[in-house]
Design a protein around this motif. Structure first.
Motif, PDB file in Angstrom:
ATOM      1  N   PHE A 177      49.376  45.432  45.484  1.00 53.26           N
ATOM      2  CA  PHE A 177      49.997  44.175  45.880  1.00 53.26           C
ATOM      3  C   PHE A 177      50.770  43.561  44.710  1.00 53.26           C
ATOM      4  O   PHE A 177      50.452  42.459  44.262  1.00 53.26           O
ATOM      5  CB  PHE A 177      48.930  43.183  46.364  1.00 53.26           C
TER       6      PHE A 177
ATOM      7  N   ASP B 272      52.185  40.111  45.840  1.00 53.61           N
ATOM      8  CA  ASP B 272      51.410  39.371  46.842  1.00 53.61           C
ATOM      9  C   ASP B 272      50.111  38.874  46.210  1.00 53.61           C
ATOM     10  O   ASP B 272      49.066  39.503  46.328  1.00 53.61           O
ATOM     11  CB  ASP B 272      51.125  40.288  48.035  1.00 53.61           C
TER      12      ASP B 272
ATOM     13  N   SER C 124      46.913  38.434  48.539  1.00 58.14           N
ATOM     14  CA  SER C 124      46.176  39.659  48.857  1.00 58.14           C
ATOM     15  C   SER C 124      45.429  40.182  47.631  1.00 58.14           C
ATOM     16  O   SER C 124      44.319  40.702  47.742  1.00 58.14           O
ATOM     17  CB  SER C 124      47.122  40.740  49.383  1.00 58.14           C
TER      18      SER C 124
ATOM     19  N   LYS D 103      42.365  37.960  47.350  1.00 58.93           N
ATOM     20  CA  LYS D 103      41.449  38.262  48.451  1.00 58.93           C
ATOM     21  C   LYS D 103      40.762  39.611  48.240  1.00 58.93           C
ATOM     22  O   LYS D 103      39.589  39.777  48.574  1.00 58.93           O
ATOM     23  CB  LYS D 103      42.191  38.238  49.782  1.00 58.93           C
TER      24      LYS D 103
END
Length: 52
Positions: free
Chosen positions: A35, A38, A41, A44
């Motif tokens: 990622f 991102d 993400s 997470k």
């Protein structure tokens, strides 16, 4: 959009928890390559290991 950067963790923590630090570092590298643009993400993806 900024690229996700992997920042080294504090050396004191690494000295106390060497195996955990290695697992966490490996996961961060893997997620950063999965990622790169991102951050949500990336964050997470770290959650399950952090909550262990």
């Amino acid at each position: 959009m900024r690229k996700v950067e992997v920042i080294p963790y504090q050396l004191q923590w690494v000295a106390l928890f060497e195996q955990e630090a290695e697992r966490y570092g490996n996961l961060k590298e893997k997620l950063a390559s999965q990622f790169p643009y991102d951050i949500d993400s990336y964050i997470k993806g770290k959650e399950p290991l952090v909550l262990e």
